[in-house]
Design a protein around this motif. Structure first.
Motif, short mmCIF file in Angstrom:
data_model
loop_
_atom_site.label_atom_id
_atom_site.label_comp_id
_atom_site.label_asym_id
_atom_site.label_seq_id
_atom_site.Cartn_x
_atom_site.Cartn_y
_atom_site.Cartn_z
N ARG A 384 18.10 -31.81 24.73
CA ARG A 384 18.59 -32.26 26.03
C ARG A 384 19.79 -33.12 25.85
N GLU A 385 19.85 -34.07 24.96
CA GLU A 385 20.94 -34.90 24.62
C GLU A 385 22.19 -34.02 24.35
N GLN A 386 21.96 -32.89 23.67
CA GLN A 386 23.05 -31.89 23.46
C GLN A 386 23.51 -31.08 24.40
N GLY A 387 22.86 -30.99 25.51
CA GLY A 387 23.34 -30.31 26.63
C GLY A 387 23.03 -28.86 26.58
N VAL A 388 21.75 -28.72 25.89
CA VAL A 388 21.37 -27.33 25.41
C VAL A 388 20.51 -26.83 26.73
N THR A 389 20.82 -25.58 27.21
CA THR A 389 20.41 -25.16 28.32
C THR A 389 19.37 -23.91 28.07
N THR A 390 19.28 -23.45 26.70
CA THR A 390 18.70 -22.21 26.53
C THR A 390 18.06 -22.42 24.93
N VAL A 391 16.95 -22.51 24.75
CA VAL A 391 16.19 -22.55 23.60
C VAL A 391 15.80 -21.56 22.84
N LEU A 392 16.48 -21.14 21.66
CA LEU A 392 16.02 -20.09 20.92
C LEU A 392 14.79 -20.38 20.30
#
Lengths: 586, 665
Positions: A384-392
């Motif tokens: 979340r902190e890294q701005g990830v929108t899509t988790v593989l």
């Protein structure tokens, strides 16, 4: 001065005299190293793999078998020195009765004859006509099969061990997370396995032999340690025990383990259902002993990179649960265990993504069951902190349970993408344990699996076969577990021909043509990069799926993975560009 | 200085240190991460405070502190998951069980060892730890929770502390840990019992003379320590996920290393620095995890940070470490002199010849494992030298072996060296590593070496010996050679015999070392450093030699292990294995060669024959039995047997007497 020199010389003499034994030992040791060298044997020489059907000299036209007996034992598939180090003495059974009669079809000539299942072996005919993945038809064998061609092989029997573990802590954690295998399902699996083995023994051409499966509950292995990438001491002891005491030809694992597979290969045991997602180099290093029903991790990496690049990048994360994330262009994160083989997979995929100008935020978790929940919690905060929108999800399904729970607690609602690299994150019975609010409408991605109904249901191939053989409907999940193990086992044994050796298995694998059915294209003839050549894993392609929490499966359970694009499957370089059609159904 | 002021200063110093650390973190230290660190530190604090209590009451460094509560914790989790017992009832049952376990360890084990050198009870706690972990796993195996049942935290509330959410488990720890620590502080500083505890900690003899019931207080302290450990594990259980995972969490090295470091920071006596250190460790760990999203890297960096702090704080390990190990040198039994007697030599030869026949009676798999035991015996012999004779406490000897093994694999497997050249290089690498690890403790205390070696073991296992993290050093696949290109090592019996031959050579070398000037110097320094110096022996040089010799032996053992495993595999060099090897050496009689060999054989055989949990129970119980009833170890038993046999066979000397003399009544 002279006195001092004398003193120095005297001290030197005294020193040498005092330590003369040590100096003597050192000198003898050095002489031994020079005169009697001890070098690493050349068994790690680069591997030359045999040609495969459809790619060169060994080509078989029309799908009629050219069993590996065409190759002299130990020559075609196994170059000299290619065998891993091992406990080879005694492996080749002493006293081959006689040179085996070549199987019909030797030399790749068109074969006419009738198989033991009553099929006319014309080009294109299958050994078992009802099975899409049946190997090509082989005329019924009559003659001398060579007798004891290898350890665990006699004129009548091929002995294969089935290694299992009693339920342990890892199962307990999975069960608590809701992704364990219930006891009644285990029993159903075993009952159905017996039926299929009995049938395959009759239907496949085993050249006068039958497969005898020998239960081997692990005596020395530690399932938890092996799952964590360790446990080599116990795994190797098990492999030695299986090889030397049980005297078997090969092994089927009920709980795949890298450590055990390495040890088994070193002891020249053929493993018929090795760990999926090991790297191609892992299989190559252990040629010709490890064979897997799924897909090696380089291929998975290449295809995942392609999938991500063509289907996800440079578009908004429209399937995320959080409206703010939906509006952003996709930023990828990947959750992957800190194990060599898995990391290699993700390295390949990440390289593909980087080549497209994007980057992947990576969280490497220790596959320590005790800390799975803790690490999932950390990863969610980090993504979340890294701005990830899509988790593989390149992780085990238990971790996905913890990840989605942590995300729900932390109010983080990204897109969750199955990768086909995690070992079960894309199986419906596991996904039903994921946090529903997190995955309903937000879980999709690449998968290697066909729909449950095609693989497990009463209308699936194994379901129909079981009903035909027993007159009873199968347990809802019972067919799937052993089916692939047995299919690959009997297919390879048939393809190997009468002169059964690990080298013949490799030659046989190379001779098999591609087959296609509900689970995709199966072929040992294409390398991870799409080039032609022997690989040790069967599956070549994948498809796109999404999670529909409301759909009802054939077994009556709610929640299934639904294929997009009509269930079309794509191999390396075949993925179309475009947004995943989540919710579109097939 | 006022206690409140000291408290405030400690808190301020810890906070400043953590903030300074955070400044170096690439991603900084957001508030939520710090709070989550406090959650992690809370569990560590509970275990570390228990360690302090136990040490104050008994003067023992309790290496079983995390495990004191493991049976109770597993019971609590089982009660809740399998029988749906209300949380408070399950918690109380678990805590009572944990308290009972703590008290029993004190009453049945440590009380009987109170006159033994301090290191003996410390090693006894390793045995107790194994026994309790084994019992917990057996309890876990006996009960199966239904599918999907979960052990939920008592508080079902989530609190957002950006960038994370602290859930019920975290909140429970944040509430319960300080409350429990405050309770202990109240007990220590506000009650008569606390006064008695402090009197005991200050001077046991004087406290006894003053009428303080030392034994009762010790049992109470260990009961509280057990309950604290149980509380930590029960609170963490929702994260672990299952009773079995709780058992493993309690028995793992991770919690022990953190709690040990926190307790050491408090000198094993002071509560406030211990709690501050525990909290700091938690915050540092979470901070590292926030910046470095690879758990293995975090584990290693954490250990490095702990060692750096301990190594730079001179007062921390100096006094307390010395007191904890004051009896270490005296604990070493008389070195074996068996080889000096021809009959003894013949016995050794017979033993090795008999051992050579083992493959004739074992199947191949067991022979393969027996080869592993032989290799472990080599590492145990290296411990005899470094810990028994040089007086340096190595808790990471298997990692030293790993360094040697990795060097051998690198040179032999990757660079094509002759094995006979790679083996001395492995020995040299082992020697260099152990000397480097021992240097900080040479002029301080044996506990410094203990901490540095344990930290090295953790770092090696998690990082240095992992091919993925150190591909330049770790060769994970080698082919076993044919010795002199003639004698293959493919079959288990072949490898076993080669390992046995190396063990025989190492045994001869170690026994001969004892008879050389260097060996005598080692023992002289061990027994009385001042006297040794007065006779012209350089103590530092002697110890360095002991470290180097021991490291070389361990390196050779590691090289053999790498050949056995056909490559370097980090899981073969766990910190737990290092601790176990030390325990084996102690069971054997610490400084005794033959005792070490026999103990390795006996405990290794138990491993071969029993399931893992039963193996833990039997070896743990076996260690305790040896330490309680056979204080000189296996070697002591042998010596007594030898004396008894000698007494039976000795004839009384014939004395001619004058018959005219009166016969004595």
């Amino acid at each position: 001065m002279r006195a001092r020199q004398r003193g120095g010389a005297g001290r030197a003499v005294a020193h040498v005299r005092r330590y003369r034994v040590l100096y003597g030992i050192a000198a003898a040791w050095a002489a031994m190293a020079v005169l009697l060298p001890t070098h690493e044997p050349a068994s790690t020489a680069p591997l030359a793999l045999p040609d495969v059907a459809g790619s060169g000299s060994g080509q078989t036209s029309g799908g009629v078998a050219s069993p590996a007996t065409v190759a002299a034992p130990g020559t075609a598939a196994l170059p000299s020195g290619a065998a891993p180090t091992g406990h080879g003495a005694g492996v080749e059974a002493a006293g081959h009765g006689s040179a085996p009669t070549p199987a019909p079809g030797a030399g790749g000539a068109a074969v006419v004859g009738r198989s033991r299942t009553g099929v006319d072996c014309v080009p294109g005919a299958r050994q078992i006509p009802d099975l899409a993945y049946s190997p090509p038809c082989v005329p019924a064998f009559a003659g001398d099969n060579g007798g004891a061609t290898h350890r665990g092989v006699t004129a009548d029997v091929i002995r294969v061990a089935v290694r299992s573990f009693p339920p342990g802590v890892a199962d307990e954690i999975a069960t608590a997370a809701g992704v364990g295998v219930p006891e009644d399902e285990r029993r159903a699996n075993e009952e159905m396995s017996d039926v299929f083995v009995e049938y395959f023994n009759e239907a496949f051409e085993l050249y006068g032999r039958r497969v005898e499966l020998i239960e081997y509950p692990s005596r020395y292995g530690d399932p938890l340690a092996e799952a964590l990438g360790g446990g080599r001491e116990g795994a190797c002891a098990d492999a030695t025990d299986i090889a030397e005491r049980l005297q078997v030809f090969g092994v089927v694992e009920l709980a795949p383990s890298f450590a055990f597979e390495q040890c088994a290969a070193e002891r020249q045991l053929v493993v018929f259902n090795a760990n999926s997602f090991a790297s191609a180099s892992f299989y190559d290093r252990h040629h010709p002993y490890l064979w897997a029903p799924a897909m090696d991790c380089e291929r998975t990496g290449v295809q995942l990179g392609e999938y991500v690049t063509k289907r996800l990048l440079d578009r908004p994360a429209r399937w995320a649960g959080d409206p703010t994330l939906q509006a952003r262009d996709r930023r990828l994160g990947v959750y992957v265990p800190d194990l060599d083989e898995y990391q290699r997979c993700v390295d390949v995929a990440a390289a593909g993504v980087r080549a497209a100008g994007a980057d992947v935020v990576r969280f490497n978790y220790a596959p320590d069951p005790v800390r799975l929940a803790l690490q999932a919690d950390r990863a969610v905060a980090y993504f979340r902190e890294q701005g990830v929108t899509t988790v593989l999800l390149a992780c085990d399904p238990t971790s996905v349970v913890f990840l989605t729970q942590a995300a729900e607690r932390q109010g983080y609602r990204p897109e969750w993408v199955t990768t086909g690299a995690g070992g079960g994150e894309d199986i419906a019975i596991n996904a039903r344990a994921y946090e529903r609010a997190q995955v309903d409408g937000h879980l999709f991605g690449r998968s290697l699996l066909a729909s449950d109904a095609d693989v497990l249901g009463p209308d699936s191939e194994p379901g129909r076969l079981y009903e035909r053989l027993t007159g009873q409907e199968a347990h809802p999940y019972g067919q799937g577990f052993y089916w692939n193990h047995h299919l690959i086992l009997f297919t390879l044994l048939q393809a190997a021909g009468p002169n059964l050796t690990p080298a013949a298995i490799a030659a046989g694998a190379a001779s098999l043509p591609p087959t296609t059915g509900a689970v995709g294209r199966m072929w040992f003839g294409q390398r991870a990069d799409g080039s032609s050549g022997l690989d040790h894993t069967l599956l070549d392609d994948g498809l796109e799926v999404y999670w529909d929490a409301d759909a009802v499966s054939y077994s009556g359970d709610r929640g299934v993975f639904v294929a997009t694009m009509g269930g079309r499957r794509f191999g390396t370089g075949e993925w179309p560009a475009g947004e995943p059609a989540v919710g579109s159904g097939s | 200085m006022n206690r409140a002021v000291r408290l405030a200063m400690t808190a301020a110093a810890s906070s400043l240190a953590v903030m300074a650390f955070a400044a170096f973190l690439p991603e900084g230290l957001p508030l939520g991460i710090a709070v989550r660190g406090l959650v992690a530190g809370g569990s560590v604090a509970l275990v570390a405070v228990g360690m302090v209590l136990a040490h104050r009451a008994s003067g023992v460094v309790n290496l079983a502190q995390a495990q004191l509560g493991v049976v109770g914790a597993v019971l609590a989790v089982e009660l809740r998951m399998a029988w749906d017992v209300p949380y408070p009832v399950a918690l109380i049952a678990g805590l009572l069980t944990a308290a009972a376990a703590g008290a029993l360890v004190e009453v049945l084990v440590l009380r009987r060892l109170r006159s033994a050198p301090a290191v003996v009870p410390m090693v006894a706690t390793v045995g107790a730890a194994q026994l309790l972990t084994g019992l917990a796993l057996l309890l876990d195996g006996a009960v199966r929770a239904p599918l999907g049942s979960r052990f939920a935290p008592p508080v079902d509330v989530d609190v957002v502390v950006s960038p994370v959410v602290i859930d019920g488990t975290g909140l429970s720890i944040l509430i319960a840990a300080p409350a429990a620590v405050l309770g202990v502080a109240h007990l220590l500083y506000r009650t008569d019992s606390g006064l008695a505890f402090r009197a005991i900690a200050s001077n046991r003899e004087r406290a006894a003379l003053a009428g303080v019931p030392i034994l009762g207080h010790a049992a109470a302290a260990w009961a509280i320590a057990g309950a604290l450990s149980g509380l930590a594990l029960v609170l963490e259980a929702p994260v672990a996920g299952s009773p079995g995972a709780t058992a493993i969490a309690g028995g793992g090295a991770a919690l022990l290393v953190r709690a040990l470091a926190a307790a050491a920071a408090g000198g094993f006596t002071r509560l406030v620095p211990t709690v501050a250190a525990a909290a700091s460790i938690g915050v540092v760990e979470e901070g590292l995890a926030w910046s470095y999203p690879t758990t293995a890297v975090v584990d290693v960096l954490l250990v490095v940070a702990i060692v750096a702090v301990l190594a730079t704080r001179r007062g921390v390990l100096g006094r307390s470490g010395t007191s904890a190990l004051a009896g270490w040198r005296a604990a070493v039994s008389a070195p074996s002199t068996a080889l000096s007697v021809p009959a003894g030599r013949a016995a050794w030869v017979l033993v090795f010849v008999a051992a050579g026949a083992v493959p004739l009676v074992l199947d191949a798999a067991r022979t393969e494992l027996a080869a592993l035991i032989v290799i472990q015996a080599i590492v145990v012999l290296s411990l005899v030298v470094v810990s028994g004779w040089a007086g340096e406490l190595s808790l990471g000897q298997f990692a030293v072996a790993g360094a040697g093994g990795a060097t051998c694999a690198l040179l032999y497997g990757r660079h094509g060296w002759d094995l006979m050249a790679a083996l001395p290089a492995a020995a040299a690498a082992g020697a260099a590593v152990l000397v480097a690890l021992g240097l900080p403790g040479l002029r301080r205390s044996a506990l410094v070496t203990a901490v540095t070696t344990l930290a090295f073991a953790a770092a090696s296992h998690g990082f240095l010996l992992e091919h993925r993290h150190a591909p330049w050093f770790v060769e994970d696949r080698i082919a076993r050679p044919a010795l002199w290109d003639r004698i293959p090592l493919e079959r288990p019996w072949q490898l076993y015999l080669v390992a046995l031959a190396v063990l025989a050579a190492v045994t001869a070398a170690v026994v001969n070392l004892r008879r050389t000037r260097a060996g005598r110097a080692l023992l002289a320094v061990r027994d009385n450093e001042a006297s040794a110096s007065a006779t012209g022996i350089d103590p530092v040089r002697a110890r360095l030699f002991g470290l180097a010799f021991s490291g070389a032996v361990a390196g050779v053992g590691g090289a053999l292990l790498v050949l056995h495993q056909a490559g370097v595999h980090a899981p073969s060099f766990t910190p737990e294995l290092s601790l176990r090897m030390l325990a084996v050496a102690v069971v054997g009689g610490l400084g005794s060669v033959r005792g070490a060999l026999l103990a390795t054989a006996a405990l290794g055989t138990a491993d071969l024959l029993l399931a893992p949990e039963w193996s833990l129970v039997s070896t743990g119980a076996g260690m305790l039995v040896v330490l309680l009833f056979l204080p000189a170890g296996v070697d002591g038993v042998l010596q007594r047997l030898a004396s008894a046999v000698a007494g039976l066979s000795a004839r009384p000397a014939r004395v001619d007497t004058d018959p005219r003399l009166p016969v004595a009544p």
